[in-house]
Write a protein that holds these residues in place. Structure first.
Motif, PDB file in Angstrom:
ATOM      1  N   UNK A 435       0.838  -1.215   0.000  1.00 20.64           N
ATOM      2  CA  UNK A 435       0.000   0.000   0.000  1.00 20.64           C
ATOM      3  C   UNK A 435       0.868   1.259   0.000  1.00 20.64           C
ATOM      4  N   UNK A 436       1.964   1.254   0.743  1.00 20.03           N
ATOM      5  CA  UNK A 436       2.893   2.382   0.774  1.00 20.03           C
ATOM      6  C   UNK A 436       3.500   2.603  -0.617  1.00 20.03           C
ATOM      7  N   UNK A 437       3.847   1.456  -1.273  1.00 19.02           N
ATOM      8  CA  UNK A 437       4.392   1.560  -2.636  1.00 19.02           C
ATOM      9  C   UNK A 437       3.360   2.151  -3.593  1.00 19.02           C
ATOM     10  N   UNK A 438       2.102   1.685  -3.475  1.00 19.62           N
ATOM     11  CA  UNK A 438       1.047   2.216  -4.351  1.00 19.62           C
ATOM     12  C   UNK A 438       0.840   3.713  -4.121  1.00 19.62           C
ATOM     13  N   UNK A 439       0.955   4.163  -2.851  1.00 16.40           N
ATOM     14  CA  UNK A 439       0.810   5.601  -2.575  1.00 16.40           C
ATOM     15  C   UNK A 439       1.924   6.376  -3.232  1.00 16.40           C
ATOM     16  N   UNK A 440       3.145   5.838  -3.197  1.00 20.54           N
ATOM     17  CA  UNK A 440       4.270   6.509  -3.867  1.00 20.54           C
ATOM     18  C   UNK A 440       3.983   6.654  -5.359  1.00 20.54           C
ATOM     19  N   UNK A 441       3.475   5.570  -5.965  1.00 22.35           N
ATOM     20  CA  UNK A 441       3.177   5.607  -7.391  1.00 22.35           C
ATOM     21  C   UNK A 441       2.000   6.530  -7.693  1.00 22.35           C
ATOM     22  N   UNK A 442       1.047   6.582  -6.739  1.00 22.58           N
ATOM     23  CA  UNK A 442      -0.080   7.500  -6.945  1.00 22.58           C
ATOM     24  C   UNK A 442       0.386   8.952  -6.918  1.00 22.58           C
ATOM     25  N   UNK A 443       1.390   9.245  -6.048  1.00 26.75           N
ATOM     26  CA  UNK A 443       1.966  10.594  -6.032  1.00 26.75           C
ATOM     27  C   UNK A 443       2.718  10.875  -7.332  1.00 26.75           C
ATOM     28  N   UNK A 444       3.246   9.804  -7.919  1.00 20.70           N
ATOM     29  CA  UNK A 444       3.968   9.964  -9.182  1.00 20.70           C
ATOM     30  C   UNK A 444       3.020  10.224 -10.333  1.00 20.70           C
ATOM     31  N   UNK A 445       1.855   9.507 -10.321  1.00 23.52           N
ATOM     32  CA  UNK A 445       0.869   9.666 -11.393  1.00 23.52           C
ATOM     33  C   UNK A 445      -0.441  10.156 -10.776  1.00 23.52           C
ATOM     34  N   UNK A 446      -0.515  11.414 -10.403  1.00 24.01           N
ATOM     35  CA  UNK A 446      -1.728  11.927  -9.747  1.00 24.01           C
ATOM     36  C   UNK A 446      -2.936  11.837 -10.672  1.00 24.01           C
ATOM     37  N   UNK A 447      -4.036  11.461 -10.083  1.00 23.84           N
ATOM     38  CA  UNK A 447      -5.332  11.354 -10.768  1.00 23.84           C
ATOM     39  C   UNK A 447      -5.358  10.330 -11.890  1.00 23.84           C
ATOM     40  N   UNK A 448      -4.342   9.419 -11.961  1.00 25.71           N
ATOM     41  CA  UNK A 448      -4.323   8.445 -13.065  1.00 25.71           C
ATOM     42  C   UNK A 448      -4.732   7.030 -12.606  1.00 25.71           C
ATOM     43  N   UNK A 449      -4.702   6.733 -11.331  1.00 21.13           N
ATOM     44  CA  UNK A 449      -5.194   5.427 -10.885  1.00 21.13           C
ATOM     45  C   UNK A 449      -5.560   5.478  -9.413  1.00 21.13           C
ATOM     46  N   UNK A 450      -6.461   4.592  -9.048  1.00 21.25           N
ATOM     47  CA  UNK A 450      -6.881   4.386  -7.671  1.00 21.25           C
ATOM     48  C   UNK A 450      -6.477   2.951  -7.253  1.00 21.25           C
ATOM     49  N   UNK A 451      -6.437   2.722  -5.970  1.00 23.23           N
ATOM     50  CA  UNK A 451      -6.052   1.382  -5.513  1.00 23.23           C
ATOM     51  C   UNK A 451      -6.806   1.013  -4.234  1.00 23.23           C
ATOM     52  N   UNK A 452      -6.882  -0.294  -3.994  1.00 25.58           N
ATOM     53  CA  UNK A 452      -7.502  -0.839  -2.774  1.00 25.58           C
ATOM     54  C   UNK A 452      -6.734  -2.117  -2.381  1.00 25.58           C
ATOM     55  N   UNK A 453      -6.384  -2.194  -1.110  1.00 22.50           N
ATOM     56  CA  UNK A 453      -5.627  -3.358  -0.591  1.00 22.50           C
ATOM     57  C   UNK A 453      -6.436  -4.008   0.530  1.00 22.50           C
ATOM     58  N   UNK A 454      -6.862  -5.267   0.316  1.00 21.52           N
ATOM     59  CA  UNK A 454      -7.580  -6.014   1.366  1.00 21.52           C
ATOM     60  C   UNK A 454      -6.605  -6.439   2.461  1.00 21.52           C
ATOM     61  N   UNK A 483      -1.003   7.585 -19.473  1.00 18.99           N
ATOM     62  CA  UNK A 483      -1.498   8.938 -19.275  1.00 18.99           C
ATOM     63  C   UNK A 483      -2.809   9.182 -19.998  1.00 18.99           C
ATOM     64  N   UNK A 484      -3.362   8.184 -20.678  1.00 17.99           N
ATOM     65  CA  UNK A 484      -4.577   8.377 -21.469  1.00 17.99           C
ATOM     66  C   UNK A 484      -5.843   8.091 -20.693  1.00 17.99           C
ATOM     67  N   UNK A 485      -5.835   7.082 -19.829  1.00 18.70           N
ATOM     68  CA  UNK A 485      -7.080   6.660 -19.172  1.00 18.70           C
ATOM     69  C   UNK A 485      -6.753   6.187 -17.756  1.00 18.70           C
ATOM     70  N   UNK A 486      -7.490   6.658 -16.747  1.00 12.40           N
ATOM     71  CA  UNK A 486      -7.235   6.219 -15.370  1.00 12.40           C
ATOM     72  C   UNK A 486      -7.653   4.756 -15.178  1.00 12.40           C
ATOM     73  N   UNK A 487      -6.943   4.085 -14.276  1.00  4.08           N
ATOM     74  CA  UNK A 487      -7.277   2.690 -13.976  1.00  4.08           C
ATOM     75  C   UNK A 487      -7.368   2.500 -12.468  1.00  4.08           C
ATOM     76  N   UNK A 488      -7.821   1.317 -12.066  1.00  4.06           N
ATOM     77  CA  UNK A 488      -7.926   0.961 -10.646  1.00  4.06           C
ATOM     78  C   UNK A 488      -7.148  -0.344 -10.421  1.00  4.06           C
ATOM     79  N   UNK A 489      -6.415  -0.406  -9.335  1.00  2.00           N
ATOM     80  CA  UNK A 489      -5.649  -1.603  -8.961  1.00  2.00           C
ATOM     81  C   UNK A 489      -6.179  -2.123  -7.626  1.00  2.00           C
ATOM     82  N   UNK A 490      -6.539  -3.403  -7.590  1.00  2.00           N
ATOM     83  CA  UNK A 490      -7.049  -4.033  -6.365  1.00  2.00           C
ATOM     84  C   UNK A 490      -6.146  -5.194  -5.974  1.00  2.00           C
ATOM     85  N   UNK A 491      -5.845  -5.258  -4.686  1.00  2.00           N
ATOM     86  CA  UNK A 491      -5.109  -6.397  -4.122  1.00  2.00           C
ATOM     87  C   UNK A 491      -6.077  -7.142  -3.188  1.00  2.00           C
TER      88      UNK A 491
END
Length: 582
Positions: A435-454, A483-491
């Motif tokens: 989750x920490x890694x995904x937050x780093x990547x989210x800061x890198x690509x703002x508004x381009x993907x969302x994530x959820x970790x169970x 950079x064309x379309x936002x995506x979502x990543x689920x764990x």
């Protein structure tokens, strides 16, 4: 057949087969020879006695035939016989004269037939019996014989075959008699069975043997107690002999039938007295047979103790080794010198192999640890370069608040990396790091993907290889985020059971991107371990993860790649729970 073949091919089976091949024919020949000798002696004794019975029966029949001729001639030619056919009252004097004349004639003629006890003539009209007998002068004995003959004539006249001799079981003994008829007059001869047996009693038939006259139904006329006590059946074959008796008292039974009468001559000979007369070699044969069997038993017992049991112990120890029991040893029991050497050498060899296997195992384990540590270190610089690039970009745009958050996330990230030199970490720590890694990547690509970790509470303590989830997430971001379309990543994390009932930890990394290209899926399916030194560096993280799972779990862990309809790419990681290795 396959179950039997190892036993047939065993040393024990071959040993016993060889022993049996040698001893069984020998013992069989000796036993057959023994039985053959007994049978030969039986046949010789039976034939000898049967010849004797035949000779004596021939003599008896010859004498009886002479008596028959005398009776027939007398009935036809003696005029006194004719006078006895009429009632005494018709001419009493003539009747008495005829009676006296007939008595005198019979008395004179009886001397020519020493076998006979008496001649008699019976007038059925007058119920009068004329007897001439060689019995003692005792009046009572003569009168008893007279009454016996009278009962016989009155009982048998008119019912028997007049051409043959018959048996009479009287009150004072057993007799043979012949009865002929002429009108109302019956004439016959009378012989006591004891008188016929005198010559046969002189023959040696053994202490409990006997010669017996029997009826045509084989009922004995003497020795009743012996025959009943021993349970002897007097039926005999015409050309051979029979064996009869109860228990150990068996008898040879042979006999001859009379041609002149309804009686037989039978000899019974005790078999034990016959076998006592066997030749010396037959006894030696029996002794050798018994000795051979005893020797075989002793030989088998000795070979079992000296040879087979030590071999069996060695085989059992080797089977245990085959099954992986390296603690198996041969006990030093008293045995032959050769087997003592084999046992000592075997134990020393197993000890050396055991130590060698431990050394090889430790060497292999050290190699795996070194390789695993190398793989883990291989990930760190790969991500480190990417994070530096992110900080540089944020500094360029002067996003100080994001740089602060990025720095805080990087501290957490590298703190985890620096303590992840172990082979396993709790699932909760791995998911927090991801989750920490995904937050780093989210800061890198703002508004381009969302994530959820169970983070299921019941599974957070389950240990997993470090960076295994983060590597798959990193691969997803590398190929799915654009950079064309936002995506979502689920764990997603769940627990499942395989076909054998063992618990499995299942981790899914899903995204809503375009999915894996077909050529990538084919390459991942055909080449599960692409070379790390490929020019483009593609799939190096996947190869790294697969290699670590194989080192830790062998074939018990899997990573699968596929596209989910209407969603995107899916990475499925499945590892056994609480069954880590290394």
């Amino acid at each position: 057949m396959r179950k039997i073949q190892p036993y047939v091919n065993s040393l024990r089976f071959k040993f016993f087969a060889a022993v049996l091949v040698i001893f069984v024919p020998l013992v069989t020949v000796l036993v057959i020879n023994n039985f053959y000798s007994v049978d030969v002696v039986r046949n010789q004794v039976a034939q000898s006695n049967k010849n004797m019975l035949g000779l004596y029966m021939g003599q008896i029949d010859q004498r009886l035939e002479e008596v028959d001729k005398y009776l027939a001639n007398t009935l036809e030619s003696n005029l006194s016989i004719l006078d006895m056919e009429f009632p005494k009252s018709r001419d009493e004097d003539r009747y008495n004269i005829a009676k006296l004349t007939l008595f005198s004639t019979l008395r004179d003629d009886l001397g020519y037939y020493p076998t006979l006890d008496a001649f008699y003539v019976y007038s059925s009209v007058n119920r009068d019996l004329v007897i001439s007998q060689t019995l003692p002068d005792n009046f009572e004995a003569r009168e008893m014989a007279r009454q016996e003959m009278l009962r016989m004539v009155e009982s048998e006249a008119g019912t028997i075959d007049y051409s043959r001799w018959h048996v009479w079981n009287g009150e004072s003994g057993d007799y043979l008699f012949h009865l002929m008829k002429s009108g109302n007059v019956y004439m016959g001869a009378w012989i006591g069975s004891d008188k016929l047996m005198v010559p046969l009693n002189l023959i040696d038939l053994g202490e409990s043997g006997a010669a017996v006259i029997t009826t045509e139904d084989n009922e004995p006329m003497s020795h009743d107690d012996l025959i009943e006590d021993k349970g002897i059946d007097l039926n005999f074959p015409s050309e051979s002999y029979a064996i009869s008796g109860e228990g150990r008292d068996t008898y040879l039974v042979m006999g001859e039938k009379s041609e002149r009468g309804n009686f037989n001559l039978v000899a019974i000979v005790p078999e034990k007295e016959i076998l006592q007369k066997l030749p010396y070699l037959q006894r030696v044969s029996s002794i050798i047979s018994v000795a051979a069997v005893l020797f075989l038993l002793v030989f088998v017992f000795m070979m079992r103790s000296i040879f087979l049991k030590p071999v069996k112990r060695i085989v059992i120890a080797m089977r245990k080794l085959r099954d992986g029991n390296w603690d198996s040893r041969l006990d030093q029991k008293p045995t032959s010198t050769e087997f003592q050497i084999v046992n000592e050498t075997f134990n020393r060899m197993i000890e050396e192999i055991h130590h060698l296997k431990i050394n090889v195992y430790e060497e292999k384990l050290n190699h795996q640890r070194a390789e695993l540590k190398h793989l883990q270190l291989q990930i760190n610089p790969h991500f480190f370069l990417n994070t530096l690039n992110i900080i540089y970009n944020l500094a360029t745009v002067k996003e100080f608040s994001l740089i602060q958050e990025m720095s805080k996330c990087l501290v957490s990230y590298f703190r985890f990396m620096f303590r992840s030199s172990s082979y396993f970490v709790p699932l909760g720590d791995e998911l927090a790091h991801t989750a920490n890694y995904l937050r780093i990547q989210q800061l890198r690509f703002p508004d381009m993907f969302q994530y959820r970790v169970d983070k299921p509470e019941e599974l957070l303590e389950q240990e997993v290889p470090p960076l295994i989830v983060q590597t798959m997430v990193e691969n997803t971001i590398k190929y799915a985020v654009n950079m064309d379309e936002p995506i979502r990543i689920d764990v997603e994390v769940a627990q499942a059971e395989d076909a054998s009932g063992d618990s499995r930890l299942v981790i899914h990394v899903k995204d809503t991107g375009a999915g894996f290209p077909d050529e990538v899926l084919k390459r991942l399916a055909l080449d599960p371990e692409p070379q790390a030194e490929s020019e483009s560096g593609e799939q190096i993280g996947i190869w790294n993860a697969r290699r670590r799972l194989r080192l830790l779990y062998q074939e018990k862990a899997t990573i699968d790649f596929y596209n989910e309809a209407g969603r995107g790419a899916v990475v499925r990681i499945e590892i056994p729970m609480d069954k880590k290795t290394g």
